[in-house]
Design a protein around this motif. Structure first.
Motif, mmCIF file in Angstrom:
data_model
loop_
_atom_site.group_PDB
_atom_site.id
_atom_site.type_symbol
_atom_site.label_atom_id
_atom_site.label_comp_id
_atom_site.label_asym_id
_atom_site.label_seq_id
_atom_site.Cartn_x
_atom_site.Cartn_y
_atom_site.Cartn_z
ATOM 1 N N SER A 31 0.805 -1.211 -0.026
ATOM 2 C CA SER A 31 -0.011 -0.218 -0.085
ATOM 3 C C SER A 31 0.799 1.554 0.079
ATOM 4 O O SER A 31 0.435 2.049 -0.482
ATOM 5 C CB SER A 31 -1.043 -0.054 1.448
ATOM 6 O OG SER A 31 -0.184 -0.079 2.415
ATOM 7 N N GLY A 32 2.043 1.260 0.511
ATOM 8 C CA GLY A 32 2.893 2.355 0.484
ATOM 9 C C GLY A 32 3.468 2.718 -0.810
ATOM 10 O O GLY A 32 3.394 3.940 -1.183
ATOM 11 N N PHE A 33 3.688 1.811 -1.661
ATOM 12 C CA PHE A 33 3.984 1.955 -3.038
ATOM 13 C C PHE A 33 2.838 2.515 -3.955
ATOM 14 O O PHE A 33 2.889 3.454 -4.513
ATOM 15 C CB PHE A 33 4.407 0.564 -3.537
ATOM 16 C CG PHE A 33 4.569 0.513 -5.096
ATOM 17 C CD1 PHE A 33 5.491 1.473 -5.907
ATOM 18 C CD2 PHE A 33 3.567 0.032 -6.026
ATOM 19 C CE1 PHE A 33 5.651 1.405 -7.044
ATOM 20 C CE2 PHE A 33 3.783 0.190 -7.350
ATOM 21 C CZ PHE A 33 4.740 0.874 -7.987
ATOM 22 N N THR B 187 13.528 3.234 -14.410
ATOM 23 C CA THR B 187 14.156 4.662 -14.795
ATOM 24 C C THR B 187 13.195 5.634 -14.873
ATOM 25 O O THR B 187 12.644 5.967 -15.818
ATOM 26 C CB THR B 187 14.910 4.494 -16.023
ATOM 27 O OG1 THR B 187 13.798 3.846 -17.125
ATOM 28 C CG2 THR B 187 16.060 3.643 -15.932
ATOM 29 N N PRO B 188 12.606 6.188 -13.709
ATOM 30 C CA PRO B 188 11.587 7.084 -13.597
ATOM 31 C C PRO B 188 11.829 8.406 -14.146
ATOM 32 O O PRO B 188 12.922 9.141 -13.963
ATOM 33 C CB PRO B 188 11.213 7.104 -11.857
ATOM 34 C CG PRO B 188 12.451 6.860 -11.348
ATOM 35 C CD PRO B 188 12.955 5.779 -12.393
ATOM 36 N N ILE C 137 7.223 15.464 -7.518
ATOM 37 C CA ILE C 137 6.827 14.882 -6.060
ATOM 38 C C ILE C 137 6.123 16.088 -5.368
ATOM 39 O O ILE C 137 6.562 17.201 -5.197
ATOM 40 C CB ILE C 137 7.926 14.275 -5.535
ATOM 41 C CG1 ILE C 137 8.456 13.059 -6.412
ATOM 42 C CG2 ILE C 137 7.607 13.814 -4.013
ATOM 43 C CD1 ILE C 137 9.595 12.459 -5.479
ATOM 44 N N VAL C 138 4.745 15.970 -5.327
ATOM 45 C CA VAL C 138 3.781 16.740 -4.545
ATOM 46 C C VAL C 138 3.317 16.227 -3.207
ATOM 47 O O VAL C 138 2.640 15.019 -3.316
ATOM 48 C CB VAL C 138 2.947 17.436 -5.301
ATOM 49 C CG1 VAL C 138 1.906 18.410 -4.648
ATOM 50 C CG2 VAL C 138 3.301 17.922 -6.708
ATOM 51 N N TRP D 9 15.542 -0.429 -4.036
ATOM 52 C CA TRP D 9 14.710 0.682 -4.365
ATOM 53 C C TRP D 9 13.303 -0.162 -4.904
ATOM 54 O O TRP D 9 13.661 -0.895 -6.000
ATOM 55 C CB TRP D 9 15.159 1.647 -5.334
ATOM 56 C CG TRP D 9 16.339 2.413 -4.714
ATOM 57 C CD1 TRP D 9 17.628 2.154 -5.305
ATOM 58 C CD2 TRP D 9 16.461 3.539 -4.310
ATOM 59 N NE1 TRP D 9 18.556 2.897 -4.565
ATOM 60 C CE2 TRP D 9 17.700 3.798 -3.943
ATOM 61 C CE3 TRP D 9 15.817 4.295 -3.305
ATOM 62 C CZ2 TRP D 9 18.305 5.090 -3.224
ATOM 63 C CZ3 TRP D 9 15.873 5.394 -2.680
ATOM 64 C CH2 TRP D 9 17.421 5.603 -2.648
ATOM 65 N N VAL D 10 12.153 0.418 -4.900
ATOM 66 C CA VAL D 10 10.793 -0.046 -5.563
ATOM 67 C C VAL D 10 10.618 0.861 -6.653
ATOM 68 O O VAL D 10 10.339 0.522 -7.584
ATOM 69 C CB VAL D 10 9.765 -0.154 -4.669
ATOM 70 C CG1 VAL D 10 9.364 0.960 -4.136
ATOM 71 C CG2 VAL D 10 8.554 -0.878 -5.420
ATOM 72 N N VAL D 11 10.922 2.254 -6.576
ATOM 73 C CA VAL D 11 11.315 2.974 -7.558
ATOM 74 C C VAL D 11 12.517 3.554 -7.546
ATOM 75 O O VAL D 11 13.053 4.336 -6.715
ATOM 76 C CB VAL D 11 10.053 4.344 -7.260
ATOM 77 C CG1 VAL D 11 10.181 4.969 -8.594
ATOM 78 C CG2 VAL D 11 8.699 3.538 -7.369
ATOM 79 N N TYR D 12 13.287 3.390 -8.641
ATOM 80 C CA TYR D 12 14.750 3.485 -8.433
ATOM 81 C C TYR D 12 15.187 5.159 -8.191
ATOM 82 O O TYR D 12 14.573 6.063 -8.839
ATOM 83 C CB TYR D 12 15.349 3.136 -9.665
ATOM 84 C CG TYR D 12 16.770 2.995 -9.663
ATOM 85 C CD1 TYR D 12 17.544 1.736 -9.144
ATOM 86 C CD2 TYR D 12 17.865 3.983 -10.197
ATOM 87 C CE1 TYR D 12 19.021 1.796 -8.964
ATOM 88 C CE2 TYR D 12 18.999 3.951 -10.087
ATOM 89 C CZ TYR D 12 19.575 2.685 -9.461
ATOM 90 O OH TYR D 12 20.950 2.759 -9.307
ATOM 91 N N GLY D 13 15.731 5.126 -6.848
ATOM 92 C CA GLY D 13 16.370 6.632 -6.606
ATOM 93 C C GLY D 13 15.180 7.302 -5.900
ATOM 94 O O GLY D 13 15.484 8.588 -5.289
ATOM 95 N N LEU D 14 14.005 6.762 -5.727
ATOM 96 C CA LEU D 14 13.060 7.616 -5.125
ATOM 97 C C LEU D 14 12.115 6.930 -3.758
ATOM 98 O O LEU D 14 12.064 7.693 -3.114
ATOM 99 C CB LEU D 14 11.828 8.003 -6.324
ATOM 100 C CG LEU D 14 12.102 8.635 -7.526
ATOM 101 C CD1 LEU D 14 11.093 8.656 -8.366
ATOM 102 C CD2 LEU D 14 12.750 10.098 -7.093
ATOM 103 N N MET D 15 11.946 5.734 -3.884
ATOM 104 C CA MET D 15 11.551 5.032 -2.885
ATOM 105 C C MET D 15 12.047 3.621 -2.595
ATOM 106 O O MET D 15 12.022 2.759 -3.515
ATOM 107 C CB MET D 15 9.884 4.885 -3.151
ATOM 108 C CG MET D 15 9.148 4.178 -1.811
ATOM 109 S SD MET D 15 7.216 3.996 -2.296
ATOM 110 C CE MET D 15 6.543 3.842 -0.807
ATOM 111 N N ARG D 16 12.458 3.615 -1.422
ATOM 112 C CA ARG D 16 13.097 2.185 -1.022
ATOM 113 C C ARG D 16 11.920 1.189 -0.861
ATOM 114 O O ARG D 16 10.870 1.425 -0.298
ATOM 115 C CB ARG D 16 13.601 2.427 0.498
ATOM 116 C CG ARG D 16 15.166 3.283 0.227
ATOM 117 C CD ARG D 16 15.747 3.081 1.459
ATOM 118 N NE ARG D 16 17.013 3.981 1.119
ATOM 119 C CZ ARG D 16 18.240 3.603 0.663
ATOM 120 N NH1 ARG D 16 18.327 2.410 0.369
ATOM 121 N NH2 ARG D 16 19.211 4.715 0.564
ATOM 122 N N THR D 17 12.272 -0.106 -0.986
ATOM 123 C CA THR D 17 11.324 -1.154 -1.074
ATOM 124 C C THR D 17 10.876 -1.305 0.531
ATOM 125 O O THR D 17 9.602 -1.707 0.658
ATOM 126 C CB THR D 17 12.077 -2.388 -1.451
ATOM 127 O OG1 THR D 17 12.457 -2.324 -2.555
ATOM 128 C CG2 THR D 17 10.812 -3.693 -1.562
#
Length: 464
Positions: free
Chosen positions: A84-86, A155-156, A161-162, A387-395
């Motif tokens: 759910s965090g993702f 590679t997002p 990010i808001v 990362w789950v989203v590379y460089g933005l959110m850790r798994t």
């Protein structure tokens, strides 16, 4: 369970369900295009062999399609239940991309699937061929959207990010992110190869049992031509994909290579084998070739490949896992190319259908494409960690607040249900394959089919 916390159990559960699921779409993508080719050849030549092969493989396609839909729906729910965090962070991008897949690919497949499976004697040949082509196109469109979503996680781009959430600002940039073209080609070609080796192994099994009917020989020959042409192309695509990964995810490449540190002024060697030790920060028992790593990964002898020690410990993927999963994938790819080259020699010697060692080789290579796909996905997903989203959110920040007991029970349930239900599906497909192609009955069957699996027979009499 096994001393693991809810976070690791959630990762294992998702890996288990997606590993089961990916096998079905891989076969479905390849078989759908194969069926379109077979029907097109039948329309052009009126050779009944192509029609018999079409109806034989359409039954196996129907079973795969049904199990792929079921396993895919179950997997999708885990984004809400376990991650759910993702979903809260990146759902504004991944949600629409998966919705586009349903609105385009799934509706296209569903709209024409009934005509393809049950309309052979109910519509004209031109309309039926169109339906087959539309289903094949639908599988590729589905691949397009799924890979767009997963590639964006690798590679997002095209976002802002808001308030702690990703907001898309450029959908073209979101979809056509830097890794997307390479990953789309790599996965699509892998699906074609997997299906080709699946078809070739089926034909090899019948040839080893003495069945040398035109249908069996034709599908064996077609599968091997696919291996000859497409396997080397896949190697080139893989090289381009590797260069792209080096540019955008250098830590992943360092982990894949088991490469810990560079010697100043010297090119990077290639480690063929070894055992990366994450604690000791070295690769034990390494067998390396000097300078070859730089030559393969940078196409030069004066550039170095980034080393794992150049990244913080908390940002390093698990090199032990991806080092070996990558080598399994590449090793199987080399065997595929070898099989294709041997088949060319045997064609020249006119012994393609009689050389029993080669037929055994082709039979054992049947699951090679699917295993390579699984190894490739392990490499790309484990290599993206932490990362789950590379460089933005850790798994670890993406997992839901679930207890260890809840995750243990749900994982156990998945293990039991998936193994039993889809295990039966695998066995049923094997029985269909053992039956082999049959002459097509021009008389329409009674009754109205109600589901895709109706395309497969209720009773199977295997060849003895």
């Amino acid at each position: 369970m096994f001393g693991l916390d809810a976070f690791h159990l959630a990762r294992i559960q998702f890996a288990f369900t997606i590993s089961f699921h990916i096998i079905f779409p891989a076969i479905t993508i390849g078989l759908a295009s194969y069926l379109a080719v077979l029907e097109g050849l039948w329309l052009k030549t009126k050779n009944p062999v192509y029609r018999s092969l079409y109806h034989f493989w359409s039954k196996i396609f129907a079973v795969n399609f049904g199990m792929g839909v079921v396993s895919g729906l179950v997997m999708a729910y885990q984004f809400g239940t376990n991650w759910s965090g993702f979903s809260q962070f990146a759902g504004s991008i991944t949600g629409p991309l998966l919705t586009y897949e349903v609105l385009t690919a799934f509706f296209l497949e569903a709209g024409f699937l009934g005509v393809m499976l049950f309309g052979w004697q109910r519509v004209g040949p031109g309309l039926h061929f169109l339906a087959t082509c539309m289903v094949a196109l639908g599988t590729l469109v589905s691949t397009f959207w799924i890979l767009a979503s997963n590639s964006w996680m690798q590679t997002p781009q095209g976002f802002e990010i808001v308030n702690g959430q990703v907001v898309p600002v450029d959908w073209f940039a979101v979809v056509f992110n830097p890794s997307f073209p390479y990953r789309l080609l790599h996965m699509s070609v892998a699906a074609f190869l997997s299906s080709a080796f699946f078809v070739g192994a089926s034909a090899a099994w019948h040839l080893l049992r003495g069945d040398r009917t035109p249908a069996i020989k034709t599908m064996f020959s077609m599968a091997l031509w696919m291996a000859v042409i497409v396997a080397p192309i896949q190697a080139v695509i893989g090289d381009m994909h590797g260069l792209n990964t080096l540019e955008h995810q250098p830590a992943k490449i360092a982990a894949i290579e088991g490469h810990w540190e560079n010697v100043p002024g010297k090119p990077t060697p290639l480690l063929l084998f070894g055992w990366p030790d994450m604690e000791q920060e070295r690769t034990r028992y390494g067998l390396e070739i000097p300078a070859l790593g730089s030559l393969i990964l940078t196409h030069s002898l004066d550039k170095q490949v980034p080393a794992l020690k150049g990244f913080p410990k908390e940002d390093r993927p698990n090199s032990t896992t991806v080092f070996w999963s990558f080598r399994i994938m590449v090793g199987l790819a080399m065997l595929m190319i070898l099989l294709g080259l041997i088949s060319l020699w045997l064609r020249y010697r006119r012994r393609l259908y009689e050389c029993r060692p080669f037929l055994h080789f082709a039979l054992w290579m049947g699951p090679a494409g699917l295993i390579a796909i699984l190894a490739g996905w392990i490499t790309t997903e484990m290599g993206r960690q932490p990362w789950v989203v590379y460089g933005l959110m850790r798994t670890r920040d993406a997992v839901s607040a679930r207890s260890d007991l809840q995750m243990s029970l749900s994982l156990l349930a998945f293990l039991v249900v998936y193994t039993s239900v889809f295990g039966v599906g695998y066995l049923y497909m094997i029985r269909l394959i053992k039956k082999g192609p049959q002459p097509f009955d021009d008389h329409p069957t009674d009754g109205t089919p109600a589901r895709p699996l109706s395309a497969a027979p209720d009773r199977i009499e295997e060849k003895r």
